[in-house]
Design an enzyme around this catalytic site. Structure first.
Site, PDB file in Angstrom:
ATOM      1  N   HIS A  69      -1.033   6.613   9.397  1.00  0.00           N
ATOM      2  CA  HIS A  69       0.087   6.777  10.723  1.00  0.00           C
ATOM      3  C   HIS A  69       0.836   5.282  10.703  1.00  0.00           C
ATOM      4  O   HIS A  69       2.002   5.241  11.236  1.00  0.00           O
ATOM      5  CB  HIS A  69      -0.637   6.981  11.765  1.00  0.00           C
ATOM      6  CG  HIS A  69      -1.796   5.941  12.187  1.00  0.00           C
ATOM      7  ND1 HIS A  69      -2.841   6.269  11.250  1.00  0.00           N
ATOM      8  CD2 HIS A  69      -2.092   4.957  12.991  1.00  0.00           C
ATOM      9  CE1 HIS A  69      -3.762   5.375  11.961  1.00  0.00           C
ATOM     10  NE2 HIS A  69      -3.267   4.542  12.610  1.00  0.00           N
ATOM     11  N   GLY A  73      -1.154  -0.143   7.576  1.00  0.00           N
ATOM     12  CA  GLY A  73      -0.562  -1.111   8.421  1.00  0.00           C
ATOM     13  C   GLY A  73      -0.476  -2.437   7.749  1.00  0.00           C
ATOM     14  O   GLY A  73       0.688  -3.082   7.692  1.00  0.00           O
ATOM     15  N   THR A  74      -1.537  -2.793   6.987  1.00  0.00           N
ATOM     16  CA  THR A  74      -1.603  -4.001   6.307  1.00  0.00           C
ATOM     17  C   THR A  74      -1.396  -3.796   4.757  1.00  0.00           C
ATOM     18  O   THR A  74      -1.075  -4.759   4.060  1.00  0.00           O
ATOM     19  CB  THR A  74      -2.985  -4.819   6.425  1.00  0.00           C
ATOM     20  OG1 THR A  74      -4.053  -3.963   5.970  1.00  0.00           O
ATOM     21  CG2 THR A  74      -3.201  -5.233   7.922  1.00  0.00           C
ATOM     22  N   GLY A  75      -1.715  -2.893   4.253  1.00  0.00           N
ATOM     23  CA  GLY A  75      -1.866  -2.490   2.699  1.00  0.00           C
ATOM     24  C   GLY A  75      -3.268  -2.690   2.358  1.00  0.00           C
ATOM     25  O   GLY A  75      -3.165  -2.318   1.199  1.00  0.00           O
ATOM     26  N   ILE A  76      -3.874  -3.377   3.205  1.00  0.00           N
ATOM     27  CA  ILE A  76      -5.234  -3.664   2.562  1.00  0.00           C
ATOM     28  C   ILE A  76      -6.279  -2.290   2.373  1.00  0.00           C
ATOM     29  O   ILE A  76      -6.827  -2.045   1.320  1.00  0.00           O
ATOM     30  CB  ILE A  76      -6.021  -4.634   3.487  1.00  0.00           C
ATOM     31  CG1 ILE A  76      -5.114  -6.011   3.652  1.00  0.00           C
ATOM     32  CG2 ILE A  76      -7.422  -5.019   3.197  1.00  0.00           C
ATOM     33  CD1 ILE A  76      -5.591  -6.990   4.663  1.00  0.00           C
ATOM     34  N   GLY A  77      -6.260  -1.906   3.762  1.00  0.00           N
ATOM     35  CA  GLY A  77      -7.591  -0.606   3.639  1.00  0.00           C
ATOM     36  C   GLY A  77      -6.965   0.441   2.636  1.00  0.00           C
ATOM     37  O   GLY A  77      -7.971   0.952   1.963  1.00  0.00           O
ATOM     38  N   ARG A 104      -2.380 -10.273 -24.333  1.00  0.00           N
ATOM     39  CA  ARG A 104      -3.792 -10.977 -23.935  1.00  0.00           C
ATOM     40  C   ARG A 104      -4.294 -10.431 -22.503  1.00  0.00           C
ATOM     41  O   ARG A 104      -5.442 -10.338 -22.059  1.00  0.00           O
ATOM     42  CB  ARG A 104      -3.498 -12.390 -23.486  1.00  0.00           C
ATOM     43  CG  ARG A 104      -2.549 -13.024 -22.327  1.00  0.00           C
ATOM     44  CD  ARG A 104      -2.202 -14.328 -22.414  1.00  0.00           C
ATOM     45  NE  ARG A 104      -1.624 -14.578 -21.079  1.00  0.00           N
ATOM     46  CZ  ARG A 104      -0.446 -14.426 -21.119  1.00  0.00           C
ATOM     47  NH1 ARG A 104       0.317 -14.246 -22.005  1.00  0.00           N
ATOM     48  NH2 ARG A 104       0.117 -14.769 -19.859  1.00  0.00           N
ATOM     49  N   HIS A 105      -3.350  -9.575 -22.061  1.00  0.00           N
ATOM     50  CA  HIS A 105      -3.475  -8.976 -20.711  1.00  0.00           C
ATOM     51  C   HIS A 105      -4.522  -7.517 -21.013  1.00  0.00           C
ATOM     52  O   HIS A 105      -5.041  -7.003 -20.134  1.00  0.00           O
ATOM     53  CB  HIS A 105      -2.271  -8.647 -19.989  1.00  0.00           C
ATOM     54  CG  HIS A 105      -1.380  -9.824 -19.698  1.00  0.00           C
ATOM     55  ND1 HIS A 105      -1.947 -10.678 -18.826  1.00  0.00           N
ATOM     56  CD2 HIS A 105      -0.288 -10.582 -19.815  1.00  0.00           C
ATOM     57  CE1 HIS A 105      -1.162 -11.957 -18.527  1.00  0.00           C
ATOM     58  NE2 HIS A 105      -0.131 -11.817 -19.289  1.00  0.00           N
TER      59      HIS A 105
HETATM   60  C1  RB5 Z   1      -4.394   1.469  11.138  1.00  0.00           C
HETATM   61  O1  RB5 Z   1      -4.474   0.920  12.474  1.00  0.00           O
HETATM   62  C2  RB5 Z   1      -4.814   0.242  10.264  1.00  0.00           C
HETATM   63  O2  RB5 Z   1      -6.156  -0.268  10.684  1.00  0.00           O
HETATM   64  C3  RB5 Z   1      -4.544   0.516   8.919  1.00  0.00           C
HETATM   65  O3  RB5 Z   1      -3.404   0.984   8.943  1.00  0.00           O
HETATM   66  C4  RB5 Z   1      -4.684  -0.585   7.858  1.00  0.00           C
HETATM   67  O4  RB5 Z   1      -3.763  -1.668   8.211  1.00  0.00           O
HETATM   68  C5  RB5 Z   1      -5.930  -0.792   7.456  1.00  0.00           C
HETATM   69  O5  RB5 Z   1      -6.190  -1.625   6.477  1.00  0.00           O
END
Ligand code: RB5
Length: 150
Positions: free
Chosen positions: A9, A66-70, A132-133
């Site tokens: 979302h 939101g962050t791209g991390i999760g 090398r990669h």
């Molecule tokens: C959602 O609120 C947020 O946690 C998700 O989009 C993301 O940023 C997680 O890493």
């Protein structure tokens, strides 16, 4: 190139813009959802996209949360996926050239539309350098197997 795209979302609002960027460069993009901005769990959509990329050899993915991390952490749990969290054209290009990344990830709360456009262009226009990669990329898969690839 053929791309699969999915978001949660918190990445949903950038999805249509991102799809247009890909199409404007002459590439194909298949939308794996979600279809609205209702709250969802990013691992579910990361898995959907990662599985599609693995099943369709030579294809690529784009994942946005939101962050791209999760969403990148989740996608990288799927065997054969090299999902790269990028922040600019340099990282998007470098991850194709050096890591042979097959999924581009970014955060809607982190990057603006101009950066998205430049990352997609860089990702699409950069080829894996091999050399090398190649051995290092092979060792990435070895990490999940616990294997020691000397
Ligand atoms: C959602 O609120 C947020 O946690 C998700 O989009 C993301 O940023 C997680 O890493």
């Amino acid at each position: 190139m053929r791309f699969y795209i999915a978001t949660d979302h918190a990445g949903y609002a950038l999805k249509e813009f991102t799809k247009n960027c890909v199409r404007e460069l002459g590439h194909e993009i298949i939308d794996l959802g979600p279809d609205n901005a209702d709250r969802v769990d990013y691992p579910d959509f990361a898995k959907k996209c990662a599985n599609a990329v693995v099943a369709d050899e030579g294809s690529f993915g784009i994942l946005i949360c939101g962050t791209g991390i999760g969403i990148s952490i989740s996608a990288n749990k799927v065997k054969g996926i090299r999902a790269a969290l990028c922040h600019d054209a340099y990282t998007a290009s470098a991850t194709r050239a050096h890591n042979d990344a097959n999924i581009l990830c970014f955060g809607e709360r982190v990057v603006g539309k101009g950066v998205v456009e430049s990352m997609i262009e860089a990702f699409c226009n950069t080829k894996f350098e091999g050399g090398r990669h190649s051995g290092r990329v092979a060792k990435i898969e070895g990490c999940s197997l616990g294997a020691d690839l000397e």
